[in-house]
Design an enzyme around this catalytic site. Sequence first.
Site, PDB file in Angstrom:
ATOM      1  N   GLU A   1       7.074 -34.817  -2.631  1.00  0.00           N
ATOM      2  CA  GLU A   1       5.833 -33.210  -3.259  1.00  0.00           C
ATOM      3  C   GLU A   1       5.897 -32.967  -1.370  1.00  0.00           C
ATOM      4  O   GLU A   1       5.549 -32.371  -1.353  1.00  0.00           O
ATOM      5  CB  GLU A   1       4.986 -33.604  -4.044  1.00  0.00           C
ATOM      6  CG  GLU A   1       4.393 -32.050  -4.356  1.00  0.00           C
ATOM      7  CD  GLU A   1       3.665 -31.733  -5.367  1.00  0.00           C
ATOM      8  OE1 GLU A   1       3.943 -32.506  -6.340  1.00  0.00           O
ATOM      9  OE2 GLU A   1       1.994 -30.517  -5.310  1.00  0.00           O
TER      10      GLU A   1
ATOM     11  N   ARG B   1       6.081 -26.636  -7.808  1.00  0.00           N
ATOM     12  CA  ARG B   1       6.314 -27.234  -6.366  1.00  0.00           C
ATOM     13  C   ARG B   1       7.039 -25.973  -5.079  1.00  0.00           C
ATOM     14  O   ARG B   1       7.074 -27.096  -4.752  1.00  0.00           O
ATOM     15  CB  ARG B   1       6.042 -27.866  -6.352  1.00  0.00           C
ATOM     16  CG  ARG B   1       5.323 -29.026  -7.328  1.00  0.00           C
ATOM     17  CD  ARG B   1       3.873 -28.636  -7.025  1.00  0.00           C
ATOM     18  NE  ARG B   1       2.761 -28.745  -8.226  1.00  0.00           N
ATOM     19  CZ  ARG B   1       2.663 -28.466  -9.462  1.00  0.00           C
ATOM     20  NH1 ARG B   1       2.410 -26.718  -9.985  1.00  0.00           N
ATOM     21  NH2 ARG B   1       2.080 -28.679 -10.483  1.00  0.00           N
TER      22      ARG B   1
ATOM     23  N   SER C   1      -1.027 -34.382  -5.003  1.00  0.00           N
ATOM     24  CA  SER C   1       0.231 -36.247  -4.980  1.00  0.00           C
ATOM     25  C   SER C   1       1.296 -36.129  -4.295  1.00  0.00           C
ATOM     26  O   SER C   1       2.191 -35.179  -3.231  1.00  0.00           O
ATOM     27  CB  SER C   1       0.916 -34.794  -6.773  1.00  0.00           C
ATOM     28  OG  SER C   1      -0.273 -34.986  -7.424  1.00  0.00           O
TER      29      SER C   1
HETATM   30  C1  LIG Z   1      -7.197 -33.761  -3.484  1.00  0.00           C
HETATM   31  C2  LIG Z   1      -5.906 -32.739  -3.736  1.00  0.00           C
HETATM   32  C3  LIG Z   1      -5.602 -32.317  -4.449  1.00  0.00           C
HETATM   33  C4  LIG Z   1      -4.928 -31.377  -5.143  1.00  0.00           C
HETATM   34  N1  LIG Z   1      -4.306 -30.981  -5.993  1.00  0.00           N
HETATM   35  C5  LIG Z   1      -2.816 -30.178  -6.356  1.00  0.00           C
HETATM   36  C6  LIG Z   1      -2.877 -30.128  -7.732  1.00  0.00           C
HETATM   37  O1  LIG Z   1      -3.952 -30.173  -8.385  1.00  0.00           O
HETATM   38  N2  LIG Z   1      -1.698 -28.957  -7.404  1.00  0.00           N
HETATM   39  C7  LIG Z   1      -1.284 -29.333  -6.804  1.00  0.00           C
HETATM   40  O2  LIG Z   1       0.546 -27.975  -6.842  1.00  0.00           O
HETATM   41  N3  LIG Z   1      -1.350 -29.624  -5.476  1.00  0.00           N
HETATM   42  C8  LIG Z   1      -3.023 -29.929  -5.511  1.00  0.00           C
HETATM   43  N4  LIG Z   1      -2.228 -30.421  -4.149  1.00  0.00           N
HETATM   44  C9  LIG Z   1      -1.506 -30.242  -3.115  1.00  0.00           C
HETATM   45  C10 LIG Z   1      -1.703 -28.915  -1.670  1.00  0.00           C
HETATM   46  O3  LIG Z   1      -3.442 -29.074  -1.535  1.00  0.00           O
HETATM   47  C11 LIG Z   1      -1.464 -27.826  -2.057  1.00  0.00           C
HETATM   48  O4  LIG Z   1      -0.105 -27.811  -2.064  1.00  0.00           O
HETATM   49  C12 LIG Z   1      -1.390 -26.784  -1.456  1.00  0.00           C
HETATM   50  O5  LIG Z   1      -1.187 -25.664  -2.047  1.00  0.00           O
HETATM   51  C13 LIG Z   1      -0.721 -26.252   0.122  1.00  0.00           C
HETATM   52  O6  LIG Z   1      -2.047 -25.805   1.223  1.00  0.00           O
HETATM   53  P1  LIG Z   1      -2.307 -25.221   1.999  1.00  0.00           P
HETATM   54  O7  LIG Z   1      -2.697 -24.871   2.829  1.00  0.00           O
HETATM   55  O8  LIG Z   1      -3.278 -27.260   2.258  1.00  0.00           O
HETATM   56  O9  LIG Z   1      -0.590 -25.958   2.470  1.00  0.00           O
HETATM   57  P2  LIG Z   1      -0.067 -26.802   3.856  1.00  0.00           P
HETATM   58  O10 LIG Z   1      -0.479 -28.321   3.840  1.00  0.00           O
HETATM   59  O11 LIG Z   1      -1.006 -26.814   5.322  1.00  0.00           O
HETATM   60  O12 LIG Z   1       1.702 -26.307   3.829  1.00  0.00           O
HETATM   61  C14 LIG Z   1       2.050 -26.859   2.713  1.00  0.00           C
HETATM   62  C15 LIG Z   1       3.919 -25.972   3.180  1.00  0.00           C
HETATM   63  O13 LIG Z   1       3.037 -24.980   2.929  1.00  0.00           O
HETATM   64  C16 LIG Z   1       3.929 -23.804   3.678  1.00  0.00           C
HETATM   65  N5  LIG Z   1       3.075 -22.792   4.379  1.00  0.00           N
HETATM   66  C17 LIG Z   1       1.787 -23.091   4.602  1.00  0.00           C
HETATM   67  N6  LIG Z   1       1.211 -21.533   5.042  1.00  0.00           N
HETATM   68  C18 LIG Z   1       2.010 -21.020   5.214  1.00  0.00           C
HETATM   69  C19 LIG Z   1       2.653 -19.730   5.408  1.00  0.00           C
HETATM   70  N7  LIG Z   1       1.179 -18.252   5.946  1.00  0.00           N
HETATM   71  N8  LIG Z   1       3.973 -19.049   5.599  1.00  0.00           N
HETATM   72  C20 LIG Z   1       4.630 -19.861   5.372  1.00  0.00           C
HETATM   73  N9  LIG Z   1       4.478 -20.775   4.956  1.00  0.00           N
HETATM   74  C21 LIG Z   1       3.431 -21.640   5.077  1.00  0.00           C
HETATM   75  C22 LIG Z   1       4.130 -24.640   5.501  1.00  0.00           C
HETATM   76  O14 LIG Z   1       4.777 -24.791   6.096  1.00  0.00           O
HETATM   77  C23 LIG Z   1       4.349 -26.368   4.830  1.00  0.00           C
HETATM   78  O15 LIG Z   1       5.484 -25.987   4.652  1.00  0.00           O
HETATM   79  C24 LIG Z   1      -3.993 -31.457  -3.646  1.00  0.00           C
HETATM   80  C25 LIG Z   1      -4.076 -32.094  -2.401  1.00  0.00           C
HETATM   81  C26 LIG Z   1      -5.256 -32.275  -2.457  1.00  0.00           C
HETATM   82  C27 LIG Z   1      -5.677 -33.238  -1.415  1.00  0.00           C
END
Ligand SMILES: Cc1cc2nc3c(=O)[nH]c(=O)nc-3n(C[C@H](O)[C@H](O)[C@H](O)COP(=O)(O)OP(=O)(O)OC[C@H]3O[C@@H](n4cnc5c(N)ncnc54)[C@H](O)[C@@H]3O)c2cc1C
Length: 279
Positions: free
Chosen positions: A275, A159, A205
Amino acid sequence: MDLSYKTTKEMGSNLTWIRTGGEVEVFRPDSILELKSFVKSGVDYFPLGMGSNTIIKDTNLDKVILKLDNLYKEIELEYPYIIVGSGVPNFTVSRFCIQNFLGGLEFLHTIPGSIGGGVFMNAGAYGSCFSDNLEWVEVMDIFGSVSKLYKKEIKFSYRKCHVPKTFIFLRACFKVFKDEKIKEKVDGYVVSRNLTQPRFLTLGSTFKNPEGKKAWELIDQAGCRGFAIGGAKMSEKHCNFIVNTGGATSGDIVKLINSVQSFVFSKTGILLDREIVLL
Ligand SMILES: Cc1cc2nc3c(=O)[nH]c(=O)nc-3n(C[C@H](O)[C@H](O)[C@H](O)COP(=O)(O)OP(=O)(O)OC[C@H]3O[C@@H](n4cnc5c(N)ncnc54)[C@H](O)[C@@H]3O)c2cc1C
């Protein structure tokens, strides 16, 4: 170069999956040139994907939120590679793979984020994670320079992607393979996820799994399943997930995280590592 940029005021609660957070300034570039000019202006920014792993504070955020949804909207297929913009939702990529019978990225169907967020978090599920099939990412640095980083040039761990926080992911390239059974696999994942996890008004998580342990088991042992502060609650369905039961603030969530962390530490001697990203 013109270093001015135009932001909009938006509610953090409309930018995050858990629907909390106060008013923030948002910049959505329509071109790489605009993005470059924004970055070079020296403003403090935070790239945000779909906000499915991030909470935005309730007041006084001193950074501009950078949203890349207007750049690189198309998915390019150059078999055996696909090239995807970082603002594209995982779900869209997964649907594209299903339509084209492409395997390798099916795990991301149930992770509700964007490609950029997935690379940054090295998100994963069902034994696979973003770094597995990644070939390269295109990044912009704090000086506005764009470069391609190949997987071997980046350190990934559980992660986590070890790059400077100021790096902006623009596009990512993944290796895929032909898979006629892709839809069946994805359907199986969806069923199991819906049974075991809350899907909306949550952040996934809250804590990482410590080596050899499950965070949810430790939270359960500490008696925190269902524990709530204000509108934020440790889910009854999956106790490592926080849910917004209605009217939660980001402040409630932070207090809940800190309390659960200290309850688990008192009970088990293990300090859980967060996380989710607090902004
Ligand atoms: C219902 C649910 C289920 C989930 N299941 C999982 C799972 O099974 N496994 C898992 O690993 N995670 C899971 N997650 C967590 C989350 O969905 C993941 O971590 C996902 O990859 C985050 O993506 P995001 O675009 O929403 O990131 P954001 O929350 O928008 O950002 C997360 C981080 O990424 C950085 N970031 C985003 N875009 C960029 C970019 N273009 N350039 C540089 N940095 C960037 C941000 O600055 C921040 O630090 C879950 C979340 C939910 C709500």
